[in-house]
Design a protein around this motif. Structure first.
Motif, PDB file in Angstrom:
ATOM      1  N   ARG A  88       0.697  -1.279   0.042  1.00  0.00           N
ATOM      2  CA  ARG A  88      -0.102  -0.044   0.048  1.00  0.00           C
ATOM      3  C   ARG A  88       0.959   1.128   0.087  1.00  0.00           C
ATOM      4  NH1 ARG A  88      -1.347  -3.345   3.680  1.00  0.00           N
ATOM      5  NH2 ARG A  88      -0.907  -2.077   5.242  1.00  0.00           N
ATOM      6  N   GLU A  89       2.169   1.005  -0.059  1.00  0.00           N
ATOM      7  CA  GLU A  89       3.035   2.235  -0.050  1.00  0.00           C
ATOM      8  C   GLU A  89       3.136   2.828  -1.290  1.00  0.00           C
ATOM      9  OE1 GLU A  89       5.360   5.170   0.213  1.00  0.00           O
ATOM     10  OE2 GLU A  89       4.542   4.140   2.281  1.00  0.00           O
ATOM     11  N   PRO A  90       2.834   4.134  -1.547  1.00  0.00           N
ATOM     12  CA  PRO A  90       2.979   5.024  -2.733  1.00  0.00           C
ATOM     13  C   PRO A  90       4.220   5.029  -3.269  1.00  0.00           C
ATOM     14  CG  PRO A  90       1.663   6.348  -0.996  1.00  0.00           C
ATOM     15  CD  PRO A  90       2.175   4.962  -0.453  1.00  0.00           C
ATOM     16  N   GLY A  91       5.194   5.047  -2.474  1.00  0.00           N
ATOM     17  CA  GLY A  91       6.798   5.330  -2.676  1.00  0.00           C
ATOM     18  C   GLY A  91       7.258   4.100  -3.537  1.00  0.00           C
ATOM     19  N   LEU A  92       6.549   3.075  -3.196  1.00  0.00           N
ATOM     20  CA  LEU A  92       6.917   1.498  -3.723  1.00  0.00           C
ATOM     21  C   LEU A  92       6.101   1.344  -4.980  1.00  0.00           C
ATOM     22  CD1 LEU A  92       9.218  -0.557  -3.530  1.00  0.00           C
ATOM     23  CD2 LEU A  92       7.769  -1.749  -2.025  1.00  0.00           C
ATOM     24  N   LEU A  93       6.620   1.250  -6.126  1.00  0.00           N
ATOM     25  CA  LEU A  93       5.692   0.925  -7.180  1.00  0.00           C
ATOM     26  C   LEU A  93       6.174  -0.319  -7.690  1.00  0.00           C
ATOM     27  CD1 LEU A  93       6.674   4.209  -7.525  1.00  0.00           C
ATOM     28  CD2 LEU A  93       4.778   4.233  -9.129  1.00  0.00           C
ATOM     29  N   LEU A  94       5.173  -1.267  -7.426  1.00  0.00           N
ATOM     30  CA  LEU A  94       5.463  -2.913  -7.938  1.00  0.00           C
ATOM     31  C   LEU A  94       5.122  -3.050  -9.272  1.00  0.00           C
ATOM     32  CD1 LEU A  94       3.954  -4.592  -4.849  1.00  0.00           C
ATOM     33  CD2 LEU A  94       6.283  -4.026  -5.305  1.00  0.00           C
ATOM     34  N   ALA A  95       6.046  -3.868 -10.136  1.00  0.00           N
ATOM     35  CA  ALA A  95       6.068  -4.166 -11.488  1.00  0.00           C
ATOM     36  C   ALA A  95       6.278  -5.595 -11.844  1.00  0.00           C
ATOM     37  CB  ALA A  95       6.719  -3.151 -12.406  1.00  0.00           C
ATOM     38  N   GLY A  96       5.446  -6.399 -12.224  1.00  0.00           N
ATOM     39  CA  GLY A  96       5.554  -7.618 -12.498  1.00  0.00           C
ATOM     40  C   GLY A  96       6.126  -8.064 -13.690  1.00  0.00           C
ATOM     41  N   ASP A  97       6.047  -7.419 -14.737  1.00  0.00           N
ATOM     42  CA  ASP A  97       6.776  -7.503 -15.919  1.00  0.00           C
ATOM     43  C   ASP A  97       7.370  -6.229 -16.545  1.00  0.00           C
ATOM     44  OD1 ASP A  97       4.717  -5.883 -17.082  1.00  0.00           O
ATOM     45  OD2 ASP A  97       3.605  -7.792 -17.244  1.00  0.00           O
TER      46      ASP A  97
END
Length: 179
Positions: free
Chosen positions: A113-122
């Protein structure tokens, strides 16, 4: 990207990012620079230097000046275990981080839920997240402030010592129960 650059997961992650995501970023922002900051670059990493806006530094005296220049930090690791200090270091410096799920797994569920950490799976998501940071600098600053606050809330030494103390206390209690 920061990290020891002869460590296989770091080498793999950077090479994958450069091959799969970086061309998408450069297509939109032709002057974007990718700085690969870390000691002992493997030959495949060194070979990237000077290509398509990529700078490979090798060992640097200090990482913070590099983070001060960064709009975003990437952690495109496809293999990772535990907390990635590269992610915490960038976040604590107020730099938003685009990370693979593997690179973020050690940060706990609050990180989702942290906006400073943007998760990207591909690769497409990784490039899109980097591009979103480049496209909206005000939002990137907000994300960076949030990232730094997240690290202060969850990863201060005092907090980590409390977790370690609780684990030791629990182990000692179990040991006493067996005696």
């Amino acid at each position: 990207f920061t990290g020891v650059m002869d460590y296989a997961p770091n080498v793999d992650g950077v090479l994958w990012f450069v091959r799969e995501a970086w061309p998408r970023v450069r297509a939109r922002f032709g002057d974007a620079r990718l700085c690969v900051v870390g000691s002992r670059p493997a030959p495949a990493i060194s070979a990237l230097h000077g290509r398509d806006g990529i700078e490979v530094t090798g060992r640097v005296p200090e990482v913070p000046p590099w983070l001060d220049q960064a709009a975003v930090s990437i952690a495109p690791l496809r293999l990772a275990r535990g907390v990635q200090n590269k992610v915490l270091e960038a976040m604590s410096a107020g730099v938003p981080v685009v990370a693979s799920p593997a690179a973020a797994q050690g940060l706990g569920t609050a990180s989702e839920r942290e906006p400073g950490l943007l998760l990207a799976g591909d690769a497409a998501a990784m490039a899109a997240r980097v591009l979103s940071v480049f496209a909206d600098t005000a939002d990137a600053r907000r994300r960076g402030h949030s990232a730094a606050a997240f690290v202060r809330r969850h990863f201060r030494w005092e907090h980590m010592f409390a977790i370690a103390d609780a684990a030791v206390d629990a182990a000692m209690a179990r040991q006493r129960g067996r005696a």
